[in-house]
Write a protein that holds these residues in place. Structure first.
Motif, PDB file in Angstrom:
ATOM      1  N   TYR A 189       0.851  -1.188   0.000  1.00 31.06           N
ATOM      2  CA  TYR A 189       0.000   0.000   0.000  1.00 31.06           C
ATOM      3  C   TYR A 189       0.884   1.234   0.000  1.00 31.06           C
ATOM      4  CZ  TYR A 189      -3.888  -3.106   1.076  1.00 31.06           C
ATOM      5  OH  TYR A 189      -4.825  -4.104   1.010  1.00 31.06           O
ATOM      6  N   ASP A 190       0.694   2.081  -1.004  1.00 31.62           N
ATOM      7  CA  ASP A 190       1.510   3.289  -1.128  1.00 31.62           C
ATOM      8  C   ASP A 190       0.892   4.447  -0.359  1.00 31.62           C
ATOM      9  OD1 ASP A 190       3.745   4.622  -1.988  1.00 31.62           O
ATOM     10  OD2 ASP A 190       2.952   5.126  -3.958  1.00 31.62           O
ATOM     11  N   ASN A 191       1.714   5.438  -0.029  1.00 31.30           N
ATOM     12  CA  ASN A 191       1.288   6.693   0.616  1.00 31.30           C
ATOM     13  C   ASN A 191       0.778   6.508   2.038  1.00 31.30           C
ATOM     14  OD1 ASN A 191       0.013   7.042  -2.556  1.00 31.30           O
ATOM     15  ND2 ASN A 191       1.582   8.470  -1.872  1.00 31.30           N
ATOM     16  N   THR A 192       1.290   5.523   2.763  1.00 28.62           N
ATOM     17  CA  THR A 192       0.768   5.268   4.097  1.00 28.62           C
ATOM     18  C   THR A 192       1.330   6.216   5.165  1.00 28.62           C
ATOM     19  OG1 THR A 192       2.388   3.471   4.342  1.00 28.62           O
ATOM     20  CG2 THR A 192       0.165   2.864   3.688  1.00 28.62           C
ATOM     21  N   LEU A 193       2.246   7.088   4.768  1.00 31.46           N
ATOM     22  CA  LEU A 193       2.672   8.161   5.684  1.00 31.46           C
ATOM     23  C   LEU A 193       2.143   9.511   5.208  1.00 31.46           C
ATOM     24  CD1 LEU A 193       6.301   6.963   6.543  1.00 31.46           C
ATOM     25  CD2 LEU A 193       4.223   6.784   7.924  1.00 31.46           C
ATOM     26  N   TRP A 194       1.531   9.516   4.063  1.00 33.09           N
ATOM     27  CA  TRP A 194       0.684  10.599   3.537  1.00 33.09           C
ATOM     28  C   TRP A 194       1.221  12.012   3.786  1.00 33.09           C
ATOM     29  CZ3 TRP A 194      -1.770  10.758  -0.492  1.00 33.09           C
ATOM     30  CH2 TRP A 194      -2.858  11.598  -0.742  1.00 33.09           C
ATOM     31  N   ASN A 195       2.334  12.273   3.105  1.00 33.50           N
ATOM     32  CA  ASN A 195       2.973  13.588   3.197  1.00 33.50           C
ATOM     33  C   ASN A 195       3.394  13.941   4.619  1.00 33.50           C
ATOM     34  OD1 ASN A 195       2.197  15.570   0.471  1.00 33.50           O
ATOM     35  ND2 ASN A 195       1.215  13.579   0.684  1.00 33.50           N
ATOM     36  N   GLY A 196       3.537  12.944   5.482  1.00 31.59           N
ATOM     37  CA  GLY A 196       3.874  13.194   6.882  1.00 31.59           C
ATOM     38  C   GLY A 196       2.700  13.668   7.709  1.00 31.59           C
ATOM     39  N   SER A 197       1.527  13.771   7.091  1.00 30.94           N
ATOM     40  CA  SER A 197       0.355  14.322   7.789  1.00 30.94           C
ATOM     41  C   SER A 197      -0.178  13.392   8.863  1.00 30.94           C
ATOM     42  CB  SER A 197      -0.762  14.625   6.787  1.00 30.94           C
ATOM     43  OG  SER A 197      -1.294  13.430   6.239  1.00 30.94           O
ATOM     44  N   VAL A 198       0.252  12.136   8.869  1.00 31.05           N
ATOM     45  CA  VAL A 198      -0.266  11.185   9.858  1.00 31.05           C
ATOM     46  C   VAL A 198       0.126  11.571  11.282  1.00 31.05           C
ATOM     47  CG1 VAL A 198      -0.474   9.226   8.288  1.00 31.05           C
ATOM     48  CG2 VAL A 198       1.722   9.674   9.403  1.00 31.05           C
ATOM     49  N   VAL A 199       1.143  12.418  11.420  1.00 27.89           N
ATOM     50  CA  VAL A 199       1.534  12.877  12.760  1.00 27.89           C
ATOM     51  C   VAL A 199       1.306  14.372  12.932  1.00 27.89           C
ATOM     52  CG1 VAL A 199       3.201  11.040  13.161  1.00 27.89           C
ATOM     53  CG2 VAL A 199       3.956  13.138  12.014  1.00 27.89           C
ATOM     54  N   ALA A 200       0.602  14.990  11.983  1.00 29.81           N
ATOM     55  CA  ALA A 200       0.347  16.426  12.079  1.00 29.81           C
ATOM     56  C   ALA A 200      -0.746  16.696  13.110  1.00 29.81           C
ATOM     57  CB  ALA A 200      -0.083  16.966  10.724  1.00 29.81           C
ATOM     58  N   PRO A 201      -0.626  17.793  13.874  1.00 34.69           N
ATOM     59  CA  PRO A 201      -1.685  18.132  14.829  1.00 34.69           C
ATOM     60  C   PRO A 201      -2.979  18.471  14.095  1.00 34.69           C
ATOM     61  CG  PRO A 201      -0.060  19.905  14.657  1.00 34.69           C
ATOM     62  CD  PRO A 201       0.493  18.748  13.908  1.00 34.69           C
ATOM     63  N   PRO A 202      -4.120  18.362  14.771  1.00 36.98           N
ATOM     64  CA  PRO A 202      -5.417  18.581  14.123  1.00 36.98           C
ATOM     65  C   PRO A 202      -5.551  19.941  13.439  1.00 36.98           C
ATOM     66  CG  PRO A 202      -5.719  17.607  16.289  1.00 36.98           C
ATOM     67  CD  PRO A 202      -4.262  17.954  16.172  1.00 36.98           C
ATOM     68  N   ASP A 203      -4.889  20.962  13.991  1.00 38.45           N
ATOM     69  CA  ASP A 203      -5.025  22.313  13.425  1.00 38.45           C
ATOM     70  C   ASP A 203      -3.898  22.659  12.455  1.00 38.45           C
ATOM     71  OD1 ASP A 203      -3.039  22.345  15.323  1.00 38.45           O
ATOM     72  OD2 ASP A 203      -3.640  24.263  16.224  1.00 38.45           O
ATOM     73  N   ALA A 204      -3.130  21.677  12.039  1.00 35.92           N
ATOM     74  CA  ALA A 204      -2.017  21.938  11.121  1.00 35.92           C
ATOM     75  C   ALA A 204      -2.547  22.406   9.769  1.00 35.92           C
ATOM     76  CB  ALA A 204      -1.178  20.688  10.936  1.00 35.92           C
ATOM     77  N   PRO A 205      -1.878  23.373   9.149  1.00 37.03           N
ATOM     78  CA  PRO A 205      -2.298  23.818   7.819  1.00 37.03           C
ATOM     79  C   PRO A 205      -1.928  22.766   6.768  1.00 37.03           C
ATOM     80  CG  PRO A 205      -0.288  24.971   8.479  1.00 37.03           C
ATOM     81  CD  PRO A 205      -0.710  24.134   9.642  1.00 37.03           C
ATOM     82  N   LEU A 206      -2.921  22.101   6.210  1.00 39.24           N
ATOM     83  CA  LEU A 206      -2.697  21.047   5.227  1.00 39.24           C
ATOM     84  C   LEU A 206      -3.438  21.371   3.938  1.00 39.24           C
ATOM     85  CD1 LEU A 206      -3.324  17.919   7.504  1.00 39.24           C
ATOM     86  CD2 LEU A 206      -1.100  18.874   6.850  1.00 39.24           C
ATOM     87  N   ARG A 207      -2.864  20.912   2.835  1.00 35.82           N
ATOM     88  CA  ARG A 207      -3.590  21.049   1.582  1.00 35.82           C
ATOM     89  C   ARG A 207      -4.899  20.278   1.669  1.00 35.82           C
ATOM     90  NH1 ARG A 207       1.360  19.301  -2.126  1.00 35.82           N
ATOM     91  NH2 ARG A 207       1.896  18.328  -0.131  1.00 35.82           N
ATOM     92  N   LYS A 208      -5.913  20.751   0.953  1.00 31.99           N
ATOM     93  CA  LYS A 208      -7.267  20.208   1.090  1.00 31.99           C
ATOM     94  C   LYS A 208      -7.311  18.705   0.854  1.00 31.99           C
ATOM     95  CE  LYS A 208     -12.025  21.013  -0.439  1.00 31.99           C
ATOM     96  NZ  LYS A 208     -12.896  21.807  -1.341  1.00 31.99           N
TER      97      LYS A 208
END
Length: 248
Positions: A189-208
């Motif tokens: 399964y590819d992208n399982t760390l998903w731009n590092g967003s898997v550890v980003a805080p809930p209010d982190a600015p992320l692309r939509k």
């Protein structure tokens, strides 16, 4: 053409930005070192051609990174894989890596909802002499998988399955693919760390799109270790790859 030292440096930075989104390494220089020392010198000419072609496409963020392509090639050869599946093809970089790694009578069932993107890379695949290994099917993978699960001849028949498609369906895919991969075979399964967003805080600015799919990736990452039918290994290659080996 200007011959200053500044211009090559800018070009190098630009090239890295083109592929750097696929790397979770904190140092751009270290990732570039891996590419230039290990990956690019040994990258088959057709893969280089397809990578450079894909880099010009407006959706190039969807492509598999060159270091991940190298990893897949090595893995498939070590497994002596012969019968494989790929869900999510785009222009076919990982598909070409697979096709080059398989023996001449190897087979890849490749599925994608967009034939147009696949046909961008098809001339390169044909020129590489491996198009005969690929059975490409346009459309959603789920109906095809449902049919295959019902057919005894497909159950436990695949050596390797690679998934790089709609993240909101990853768990749905898994429920079916675990029946189709052989015992001892692998699902990747590819992208399982998903731009590092898997550890980003809930209010982190992320692309939509990153924010939208993150919960599905987190759900998959929680479910896989709890599945007694597999043993897993999550690797920080590209954007994160989780390998699942079916053990029963």
């Amino acid at each position: 053409m200007a011959s200053t030292n500044e211009e090559p440096q800018q070009n190098q930075t630009s090239r890295h930005q083109e592929v750097g989104h696929k790397s979770l390494l904190q140092s751009d220089e270290l990732y570039q070192y891996i590419l230039e020392t290990s990956v690019y010198p040994t990258e088959p000419a057709p893969m280089k051609e397809l990578r450079e072609l894909t880099a010009k496409h407006p959706w190039n963020i969807m492509t598999t990174s060159a270091d991940e392509g190298q990893f897949l090639t090595m893995l498939l050869k070590l497994m002596n894989a012969k019968n494989t599946m790929e869900i999510g093809v785009y222009t076919g970089y990982s598909l070409l890596a697979t096709a080059l790694a398989l023996p001449d009578d190897g087979k890849i069932l490749a599925m994608d909802i967009n034939r147009e993107n696949y046909e961008l890379g098809l001339p390169v695949i044909e020129k590489a002499g491996v198009a005969h290994k690929i059975d490409f099917r346009e459309g959603p993978a789920m109906p095809v998988l449902d049919e295959m699960v019902e057919d005894e001849k497909y159950r436990g028949s695949f050596d390797f399955i690679f998934v790089d498609a709609d993240k909101d369906n990853y768990l749905n895919y898994h429920q079916r693919l675990i029946e189709l991969v052989k015992v001892g075979g692998l699902i990747g399964y590819d992208n399982t760390l998903w731009n590092g967003s898997v550890v980003a805080p809930p209010d982190a600015p992320l692309r939509k799109y990153v924010r939208y799919y993150r919960d599905f990736v987190l759900e998959l990452n929680k479910a896989l270790p709890a599945d007694p039918r597999i043993e897993i290994c999550m690797l920080p290659v590209g954007d994160g790859v989780t390998l699942c080996r079916r053990i029963k």
